[in-house]
Design a protein around this motif. Sequence first.
Motif, PDB file in Angstrom:
ATOM      1  N   ASN A 119      29.209  11.286  84.095  1.00 22.29           N
ATOM      2  CA  ASN A 119      29.002  12.503  84.887  1.00 22.29           C
ATOM      3  C   ASN A 119      27.747  13.258  84.430  1.00 22.29           C
ATOM      4  OD1 ASN A 119      31.267  11.925  86.396  1.00 22.29           O
ATOM      5  ND2 ASN A 119      32.608  12.971  84.942  1.00 22.29           N
ATOM      6  N   GLN A 120      26.693  12.477  84.181  1.00 24.29           N
ATOM      7  CA  GLN A 120      25.362  13.005  83.885  1.00 24.29           C
ATOM      8  C   GLN A 120      25.270  13.723  82.545  1.00 24.29           C
ATOM      9  OE1 GLN A 120      23.909  15.068  87.372  1.00 24.29           O
ATOM     10  NE2 GLN A 120      24.191  13.279  88.667  1.00 24.29           N
ATOM     11  N   THR A 121      26.211  13.392  81.637  1.00 26.45           N
ATOM     12  CA  THR A 121      26.137  13.907  80.268  1.00 26.45           C
ATOM     13  C   THR A 121      26.206  12.703  79.330  1.00 26.45           C
ATOM     14  OG1 THR A 121      27.258  15.932  80.905  1.00 26.45           O
ATOM     15  CG2 THR A 121      27.265  15.397  78.570  1.00 26.45           C
ATOM     16  N   ILE A 122      25.361  12.693  78.295  1.00 23.58           N
ATOM     17  CA  ILE A 122      25.326  11.571  77.354  1.00 23.58           C
ATOM     18  C   ILE A 122      26.735  11.268  76.836  1.00 23.58           C
ATOM     19  CG2 ILE A 122      24.607  10.948  74.999  1.00 23.58           C
ATOM     20  CD1 ILE A 122      22.335  10.537  76.780  1.00 23.58           C
ATOM     21  N   ALA A 145      25.653   7.577  80.169  1.00 25.26           N
ATOM     22  CA  ALA A 145      26.015   8.947  80.546  1.00 25.26           C
ATOM     23  C   ALA A 145      27.251   8.884  81.427  1.00 25.26           C
ATOM     24  CB  ALA A 145      24.866   9.606  81.299  1.00 25.26           C
TER      25      ALA A 145
END
Lengths: 83, 155
Positions: A58-61, A56
């Motif tokens: 910045n906390q996005t896949i 991930a």
Amino acid sequence: MITVLFFAKYREQLGLGRMTLPLATATTVSELKIRLVADGGDEWAAVLFAGNTLCAVNQTIAHDTDTIGDGDEVAFYPPVTGG
Amino acid sequence: MQRRVLVQEADFDVSDECRALASSSRCGAVAQFVGVMRDYNDGDDVLAMALEHYPGMTERSIDAIIDSAAQRWPLLSATVIHRVGELLPGSQIVFVGVGSMHRHAAFSACEFIMDFLKSEAPFWKKERRADGTERWVDARDSDTHALNRWSDHAE
């Protein structure tokens, strides 16, 4: 600088949950993996090159070709087992 | 839509959550799922479990799953509560509840949210077994397959 995080089994395998790196070391997820394995060796290859390792940014896949910028948070983790 | 997403060590009260989900005067149906910890997994007795998560991304990922459900069904309310930390057999682990005007949307959305939570939300379980050893729980292929049906047809 970028922050790199490891969770669960990977955190234990590497003995490390968080590290920071100068941005110049990588511009894509794939380049970051190659750099970390070059520095860390077999143990890191087993984690970062495992077929089912998730990433991930910045906390996005994210995927291998995704880019990483200054200040980004990159996380590597095994398949999830919640619920 | 009323939304509640919590990642916490504390237990939760299902009847309180049910009442909150039904608080809209238009609500005609509430569907709920509660995941409970077993004392047996993959052939071994399990004494306890530690649940780890990725703070921030977990909440973000659950929010995105609720957004997707709300695009498919007309939801009035949605609640997801997931516990972390040390848990013992019999403990409630996860709550998913959905309120809608009619049952079909509530049943489907509840199952949809739970299926995606299982495969996407960054939680990891570590079991402590009766023989004193610990092991990280492996992801199940059946959880990945559970997602396929949501892409095969509209609902």
